[in-house]
Design a protein around this motif. Structure first.
Motif, mmCIF file in Angstrom:
data_model
loop_
_atom_site.group_PDB
_atom_site.id
_atom_site.type_symbol
_atom_site.label_atom_id
_atom_site.label_comp_id
_atom_site.label_asym_id
_atom_site.label_seq_id
_atom_site.Cartn_x
_atom_site.Cartn_y
_atom_site.Cartn_z
ATOM 1 N N TYR A 1 0.860 -1.177 0.000
ATOM 2 C CA TYR A 1 0.000 0.000 0.000
ATOM 3 C C TYR A 1 0.899 1.230 0.000
ATOM 4 O O TYR A 1 1.745 1.395 0.881
ATOM 5 C CB TYR A 1 -0.917 -0.007 1.223
ATOM 6 N N TYR B 1 -3.216 4.128 -2.245
ATOM 7 C CA TYR B 1 -3.482 4.847 -0.998
ATOM 8 C C TYR B 1 -3.228 6.324 -1.284
ATOM 9 O O TYR B 1 -2.312 6.660 -2.046
ATOM 10 C CB TYR B 1 -2.559 4.366 0.120
ATOM 11 N N ILE C 1 -8.988 2.250 -1.932
ATOM 12 C CA ILE C 1 -8.411 3.138 -0.915
ATOM 13 C C ILE C 1 -9.260 3.088 0.357
ATOM 14 O O ILE C 1 -8.728 3.038 1.474
ATOM 15 C CB ILE C 1 -8.291 4.569 -1.460
ATOM 16 N N ALA C 2 -10.581 3.088 0.181
ATOM 17 C CA ALA C 2 -11.472 2.983 1.341
ATOM 18 C C ALA C 2 -11.278 1.646 2.055
ATOM 19 O O ALA C 2 -11.273 1.583 3.295
ATOM 20 C CB ALA C 2 -12.924 3.146 0.901
ATOM 21 N N ALA D 1 -8.552 -0.069 2.190
ATOM 22 C CA ALA D 1 -7.277 -0.012 2.916
ATOM 23 C C ALA D 1 -7.471 0.635 4.278
ATOM 24 O O ALA D 1 -6.940 0.156 5.295
ATOM 25 C CB ALA D 1 -6.241 0.761 2.097
ATOM 26 N N ARG D 2 -8.240 1.695 4.322
ATOM 27 C CA ARG D 2 -8.499 2.362 5.602
ATOM 28 C C ARG D 2 -9.324 1.467 6.525
ATOM 29 O O ARG D 2 -9.098 1.438 7.739
ATOM 30 C CB ARG D 2 -9.199 3.698 5.358
ATOM 31 N N GLN D 3 -10.248 0.716 5.933
ATOM 32 C CA GLN D 3 -11.048 -0.223 6.733
ATOM 33 C C GLN D 3 -10.164 -1.313 7.344
ATOM 34 O O GLN D 3 -10.425 -1.801 8.445
ATOM 35 C CB GLN D 3 -12.117 -0.885 5.851
ATOM 36 N N THR E 1 -3.112 3.176 8.041
ATOM 37 C CA THR E 1 -3.163 4.619 8.266
ATOM 38 C C THR E 1 -1.874 5.316 7.852
ATOM 39 O O THR E 1 -1.779 6.538 7.944
ATOM 40 C CB THR E 1 -3.442 4.933 9.742
#
Length: 235
Positions: free
Chosen positions: A6, A41, A168-169, A171-173, A177
Motif C-alpha cells: 500500500y 493509498y 483506498i477505502a 485499505a483504511r477499513q 493509516t
C-alpha cells in the motif's frame, strides 16, 4: 507468497521503501515465488487536481522545517541510489496515476505494474513528471512496456475510478493509516520504509510461518524491527 504494498506516489518514503524491499527480494532465494502487487493509498485525497511546486506546498505545511526535511531525504536517497530533485517535484492529486497502475495490473500483470510504479516514482521525484498529466503518464507507461494507444484511451476516460476509490477505502477499513505498508499473504503487516535487512528477515520469517501454520495472525514491524506471530497464535 503474495506481498501487497500500500503506497502513494506522492510519498517519498514509499519510494525509499520500494527500493529497499526490491533489494531484499533480489537477495531472497525464493524470490521467483513471490508475487508483488501495489495497492493504492492517498495521503491527501482532497489535493487539487493541478500541479503545484513541491517546495511551496511543503513550506505552507511545515514552514522553515520544510527545507530540512527535503535535505534529509535527499541525503538518504543518495545512500540508497535514489535521486531526489525537490526543486523540480510537482505536487498533484495522485488518483489518476493510481488508476493507471490498476489498469497496468489488470491488463498486463504484477510485473508490468511494478515497472510502471518505478517509472512514475522516479519521474515524480527526480525528473519533474506531473502525475496528473495524461501525456506524461502515457509516456511513463510506454517506457514500462505498456501499449500507448491502450493507455491513451484508458486515460481519456473514467474507467476504474470508482474501483480505485473503493480500494483506498478498503485499505483504511483494514486499519492502514500510514504508507508504505507491506502486507504479506494478507496476514503480516510491515509498516514504513524499513531497512533492506529487515525486509529480508521478514521474507524469511513469513516463509517459515507459512510452512508451519498458514493461519497465523497479523503483526506490525516498525522502527527497523519485526515480530512475526508464533504458530500458536491464530486469527
Amino acid at each position: 507468497m503474495k506481498v501487497e504494498i500500500y503506497s502513494d506516489i506522492a510519498c517519498p518514503w514509499c519510494y525509499v521503501g520500494k527500493a529497499r524491499f526490491e533489494r531484499a527480494l533480489a537477495a531472497f532465494p525464493q524470490a521467483a515465488s513471490v508475487e508483488v502487487v501495489y495497492r493504492p493509498y492517498q495521503l491527501d485525497p482532497s489535493a487539487p487536481h493541478q500541479p503545484r511546486p513541491h517546495r511551496e506546498v511543503l513550506a505552507a505545511k511545515f514552514g522553515p522545517r520544510a527545507v530540512e526535511m527535503d535535505d534529509r531525504l535527499t541525503e538518504l536517497g543518495a545512500t540508497e541510489g535514489l535521486g531526489f530533485d525537490f526543486d523540480s517535484v510537482l505536487e498533484n492529486n495522485s488518483l489518476l496515476a493510481h488508476r493507471l497502475l490498476r489498469f497496468a495490473l489488470d491488463e498486463y500483470g504484477p510485473q508490468a505494474q511494478t515497472r510502471l510504479k518505478g517509472r512514475i516514482m522516479t519521474g515524480h521525484f527526480a525528473e519533474g513528471l506531473d502525475i496528473g498529466d495524461r501525456t506524461q503518464l502515457a509516456d511513463a507507461a510506454v517506457a514500462a512496456g505498456l501499449d500507448r494507444d491502450a493507455v491513451t484511451t484508458f486515460l481519456a476516460g473514467d474507467d476504474l475510478r470508482d474501483e480505485v476509490i473503493a480500494d483506498i477505502a478498503d485499505a483504511r477499513q483494514l486499519g492502514i493509516t500510514a504508507v508504505p505498508t507491506f502486507v504479506f499473504e494478507g496476514q503480516w503487516a510491515v509498516q514504513g520504509g524499513q531497512e533492506t535487512s529487515t525486509f529480508l528477515r521478514v521474507l524469511e520469517q513469513v516463509t517459515q510461518e507459512l510452512s508451519a501454520a498458514p493461519e497465523t495472525s497479523a503483526a506490525v514491524c516498525t522502527d527497523d524491527s519485526c515480530e512475526v506471530p508464533t504458530p500458536a497464535t491464530t486469527k
